[in-house]
Design a protein around this motif. Structure first.
Motif, short mmCIF file in Angstrom:
data_model
loop_
_atom_site.label_atom_id
_atom_site.label_comp_id
_atom_site.label_asym_id
_atom_site.label_seq_id
_atom_site.Cartn_x
_atom_site.Cartn_y
_atom_site.Cartn_z
N ALA A 191 11.17 14.73 -31.42
CA ALA A 191 10.75 15.76 -30.47
C ALA A 191 11.84 16.01 -29.43
CB ALA A 191 9.46 15.33 -29.78
N GLN A 192 11.83 17.23 -28.86
CA GLN A 192 12.74 17.59 -27.77
C GLN A 192 12.10 17.18 -26.45
OE1 GLN A 192 13.82 21.69 -27.75
NE2 GLN A 192 14.90 21.57 -25.78
N ILE A 193 12.78 16.32 -25.70
CA ILE A 193 12.23 15.79 -24.46
C ILE A 193 12.43 16.81 -23.33
CG2 ILE A 193 12.21 13.84 -22.88
CD1 ILE A 193 11.50 13.22 -25.81
N GLU A 194 11.35 17.11 -22.62
CA GLU A 194 11.41 18.04 -21.49
C GLU A 194 10.84 17.33 -20.27
OE1 GLU A 194 9.49 22.36 -20.34
OE2 GLU A 194 10.26 22.05 -22.38
N THR A 195 11.70 17.02 -19.31
CA THR A 195 11.30 16.30 -18.10
C THR A 195 10.70 17.26 -17.10
OG1 THR A 195 13.08 14.69 -18.45
CG2 THR A 195 12.08 14.78 -16.27
N LEU A 196 9.48 16.96 -16.66
CA LEU A 196 8.78 17.81 -15.70
C LEU A 196 8.95 17.33 -14.27
CD1 LEU A 196 5.40 18.38 -17.62
CD2 LEU A 196 7.47 19.77 -17.66
N GLY A 197 9.44 16.12 -14.07
CA GLY A 197 9.62 15.63 -12.72
C GLY A 197 9.96 14.15 -12.71
N VAL A 198 10.41 13.66 -11.54
CA VAL A 198 10.79 12.26 -11.35
C VAL A 198 9.97 11.72 -10.19
CG1 VAL A 198 12.65 10.64 -10.88
CG2 VAL A 198 13.10 12.71 -12.23
N VAL A 199 9.37 10.56 -10.38
CA VAL A 199 8.55 9.92 -9.35
C VAL A 199 9.41 8.89 -8.63
CG1 VAL A 199 6.47 8.60 -8.86
CG2 VAL A 199 6.48 10.29 -10.72
N SER A 200 9.49 9.01 -7.31
CA SER A 200 10.26 8.04 -6.51
C SER A 200 9.33 7.33 -5.55
CB SER A 200 11.37 8.76 -5.73
OG SER A 200 10.81 9.58 -4.71
N GLY A 201 9.88 6.40 -4.83
CA GLY A 201 9.07 5.65 -3.88
C GLY A 201 8.67 6.45 -2.67
N ALA A 202 9.28 7.62 -2.51
CA ALA A 202 8.97 8.43 -1.32
C ALA A 202 8.26 9.72 -1.69
CB ALA A 202 10.27 8.74 -0.56
N VAL A 203 8.83 10.47 -2.62
CA VAL A 203 8.26 11.77 -2.96
C VAL A 203 8.62 12.10 -4.40
CG1 VAL A 203 10.30 13.06 -2.20
CG2 VAL A 203 8.07 14.19 -2.25
N LEU A 251 -2.28 -0.41 -13.94
CA LEU A 251 -2.55 0.21 -12.65
C LEU A 251 -2.97 1.67 -12.81
CD1 LEU A 251 -2.48 0.18 -9.54
CD2 LEU A 251 -0.04 0.75 -9.69
N MET A 252 -2.29 2.42 -13.67
CA MET A 252 -2.59 3.84 -13.82
C MET A 252 -3.96 4.07 -14.47
SD MET A 252 -0.07 5.21 -12.36
CE MET A 252 -0.37 6.91 -12.74
N ARG A 253 -4.40 3.15 -15.29
CA ARG A 253 -5.74 3.31 -15.90
C ARG A 253 -6.84 3.27 -14.84
NH1 ARG A 253 -3.95 -0.13 -19.99
NH2 ARG A 253 -5.19 -1.87 -19.19
N GLN A 254 -6.56 2.62 -13.73
CA GLN A 254 -7.56 2.51 -12.67
C GLN A 254 -7.54 3.71 -11.73
OE1 GLN A 254 -6.82 -1.21 -10.72
NE2 GLN A 254 -7.15 -2.44 -12.56
N ALA A 312 0.82 -1.21 0.00
CA ALA A 312 0.00 0.00 0.00
C ALA A 312 0.85 1.26 0.00
CB ALA A 312 -0.94 0.00 1.19
N GLY A 313 1.99 1.23 0.71
CA GLY A 313 2.85 2.42 0.78
C GLY A 313 3.43 2.77 -0.57
N ALA A 314 3.87 1.77 -1.32
CA ALA A 314 4.44 2.04 -2.63
C ALA A 314 3.39 2.55 -3.60
CB ALA A 314 5.09 0.76 -3.18
N VAL A 315 2.20 1.99 -3.50
CA VAL A 315 1.12 2.45 -4.39
C VAL A 315 0.77 3.90 -4.06
CG1 VAL A 315 -1.29 2.12 -5.02
CG2 VAL A 315 0.20 0.13 -4.73
N ASP A 316 0.69 4.22 -2.72
CA ASP A 316 0.39 5.61 -2.33
C ASP A 316 1.46 6.57 -2.83
OD1 ASP A 316 -1.93 4.84 -1.13
OD2 ASP A 316 -1.08 4.73 0.89
N ALA A 317 2.73 6.14 -2.71
CA ALA A 317 3.82 7.00 -3.18
C ALA A 317 3.73 7.22 -4.69
CB ALA A 317 5.16 6.38 -2.81
#
Length: 681
Positions: free
Chosen positions: A666-678, A646-649, A607-612
């Protein structure tokens, strides 16, 4: 026969040109004059037998060749008349026949024939051809639009549309050519008059001055030849002018001119009877001969007695009656089954929205819905079924409902007399506050007369039909997978078979059944992937199916074949692709949690990983949407299928693609990185 025609026509045209400069013997001229008269008669008969002008599309070119041929014969006969005083048996015989012992009578008859051709037939045919060309060209855009509308509505296929477009273009070209060809006929009539005057004056001068003939003998000799020559030329010209008039005044019907004339005159028994009675009544006028009018009147009365008058047929009433007969009775199993049938896509409108779907009241909603089918097909590769549109008196005023497979999928309102103004600075404009139905933007229904004021306030103004059409389009895109039926898949497969038969033969039914192909296409549409490029999809499925028919594996193989085409819809106009990525350690953790289940590969996370994961993606997505961006989540191919499921749900607005599917341009522009914590910005 075709090969002979290809050679005969060019040789004939060259020969006609040579006739203008090479003298012809009198026997050869007789033969060619007979050919000219017979050919002109043939053209006239053919013009009366055709059902529509395009059946004789070569006619404008034929007029040019026939006119040139007749002028060449005029030149040859004039040369013989002026040099030898003899132009063959045909011209001499026609001259004797027309003059009939009186030179004045012969000249008058010739002049009358020329006036009939030039003033009546040629001028009339030229005017009709000119008007026909103008009207045909003016109507051409409307006809093209009608063809496109029928194609978008699915009433005709691409081949039929191409054929009808060709016919419209050919008709415009034909009437344009006829407009020019009628000028040839008119010029030919003028040339005939000039040539006749030259023969008369030149022949008299040659006879008196060179041959020493008495003026009376010269007039008799050369007038006879001139009238004969002119008559031999004017008869074919008159036949051709008549054929031109018939062609340009001919309407497209089911029969030839003779059949139409008899059929249409035969419908009216009473007028024929009255005409016969009027002819007989003329016998009562003192001094008029009684026998001619008695014969004509009796003939008309006999014709009227033999005609069986056919009552006018109301085609619409007959069609309605036939449909009523074929329609099953209300309590029959067929009628009940028809009512039980569930349409894949329906649009219901309230009573006060009927004006949007009624063309007689200016409604264009049906036309827009038809155009929507073509647009969706170009975007998703899915030919959506016909949208059944109907009114529902049970709906509240101004409301519409979009039904998907018998279930309400979306609702909205479209108040009459208003337009939808989308924007944030609308407080000073009266109206009803609402939300734009597709993107949920702040909007207001404002009166139509305030449209200019709303535009000046910076709002985007949308009419009522566009609101419903846009809403319907969004529902179709979101539920495209549910609209893909087995029959639709069969049609798509047959479409590919026509152009790439080997691809289809290798795939189905040898490796995959039609149902398995449907499951793959359904999965692709469910993830927002266009299935338009079926050839590459089927080729990839053929390779993958030889080792495994696992659904997730087949879908990933198809996605791999499509490559950067998957991410292309998310690339901005300035060639930028906004993405979220996974922190490498967290991505490795997701990869280790991938498990196979009956529903496919899934992520076995705590549950913690899914919430993160959810909180990280949600925060980044909301921030991007506030900036007006449409990002995608990029991950490794091994974890993409399970992560996407999982994301479709939990977050269906965020597409999930693999690194292999990222656009290469296309030129790739990263808006953020998702980690297990934040989430890392």
């Amino acid at each position: 026969m075709t090969g002979m025609g290809k050679m005969a026509v060019p040789i004939g045209v060259v020969s006609i040109v040579l006739m203008l400069v090479v003298p012809l013997p009198a026997p050869v001229l007789d033969l060619l004059l007979g050919l000219n008269i017979t050919a002109s008669l043939l053209i006239l008969l053919v013009s009366m037998q055709i059902k529509r002008p395009l059946d004789f599309a070569v006619f404008p070119s034929l007029i040019l060749v026939a006119t040139l041929f007749r002028l060449a014969l005029n030149v040859s006969s004039t040369r013989l008349v002026l040099t030898d005083g003899y132009a063959g048996k045909v011209i001499e015989a026609f001259g004797h026949f027309v003059i009939g012992g009186s030179l004045i009578v012969g000249l008058v008859i010739f002049v009358i024939l020329t006036i009939i051709q030039f003033v009546v037939i040629t001028n009339g045919a030229g005017r009709v051809a000119e008007v026909g060309a103008r009207f045909t060209l003016d109507a051409m855009p409307g006809k093209q639009m009608a063809i496109d509308a029928d194609l978008n509505a699915g009433l005709i296929n691409e081949a039929q549309a191409r054929k009808r477009r060709h016919e419209v273009t050919a008709e415009a070209d034909f009437y344009g050519s006829m407009d020019g060809a009628s000028k040839f006929v008119k010029g030919d009539a003028i040339a005939g008059i000039i040539v006749t005057l030259i023969n008369l004056i030149g022949g008299f001068a040659i006879g008196v001055m060179q041959l020493g003939m008495a003026p009376g003998d010269a007039v008799n000799t050369y007038s006879l030849l001139t009238v004969g020559d002119g008559l031999v030329s004017q008869i074919p010209a008159l036949l051709l002018s008549t054929a031109t008039g018939i062609i340009v005044t001919r309407s497209a019907t089911e029969g030839d001119m003779g059949s139409d004339l008899i059929a249409q005159l035969g419908r009216f028994k009473q007028p024929i009877r009255i005409a016969g009675g009027a002819a007989i009544a003329l016998m009562l006028i003192p001094g008029l001969p009684k026998l001619p009018f008695l014969i004509v009147g009796g003939l008309f009365l006999f014709m009227a007695s033999r005609i069986t008058e056919v009552p006018p047929v109301d085609d619409e009433a007959e069609a309605a009656a036939a449909a009523a007969e074929l329609e099953p009775k209300p309590d029959s199993p067929e009628a009940i089954a028809e009512k039980m049938r569930v349409d894949p896509l329906e649009l219901e409108v309230a009573f006060d929205l009927v004006d949007l779907v009624d063309p007689s009241r200016g409604g264009d909603l049906l036309d827009r819905v038809k155009a929507l089918r073509r647009k969706v097909a170009m975007e998703t590769g899915l030919v959506i079924p016909l949208v059944r549109t109907r009114d529902n008196l049970d709906l509240a005023g101004s409301q519409y409902v979009i039904w998907l497979n018998g279930v309400p999928a979306a609702k909205g309102i479209s108040p009459p007399g208003t337009i939808l103004a989308i924007g944030d600075n609308l407080d000073g404009i009266p109206g009803k506050n609402t939300r734009e139905p597709v993107f949920g933007l702040a909007a207001k229904w404002v009166p139509v007369e305030l449209q200019r004021q709303a535009e000046m306030a910076g709002a985007t103004v949308v009419d009522r039909s566009s609101v419903i059409t846009t809403h319907l389009a969004e529902v179709v895109r979101q539920n495209a997978a549910d609209l893909l039926g087995r029959e639709d898949v069969r049609l798509l497969v047959e479409m590919v078979r026509r152009t790439h038969p080997v691809v289809v033969e290798e795939l189905t039914p040898t490796l995959l059944t039609l149902g398995e192909v449907q499951r793959v296409l359904h999965a692709l549409l469910e993830e927002g992937v266009s299935i338009r490029d079926l050839v590459r999809i089927f080729e990839a499925l053929s390779v993958r199916a030889k080792t495994s028919t696992d659904l997730d594996g087949l879908v990933e193989a198809a996605r791999s074949a499509l490559g950067s085409a998957i991410s292309h819809p998310y690339v901005t106009p300035d060639e930028r692709l906004h993405v979220f990525t996974l922190e490498p350690g967290f991505e490795q953790r997701l990869l280790e949690s991938v498990r196979q289940s009956d529903a496919g590969v899934v992520l076995a996370l705590d549950a913690g990983a899914v919430d993160a994961l959810v909180s990280g993606c949600s925060g980044l997505l909301e921030e991007a949407e506030r900036a007006g961006l449409s990002p995608v989540l990029v991950c490794s191919p091994q974890v993409r299928a399970a992560l996407a499921r999982l994301m479709r749900q939990i977050l269906p607005r965020l597409p999930v693609i693999s690194y292999a599917e990222v656009s290469r341009t296309a030129q790739i522009e990263t808006l953020g990185v998702v980690s297990g914590a934040v989430a890392i910005r």
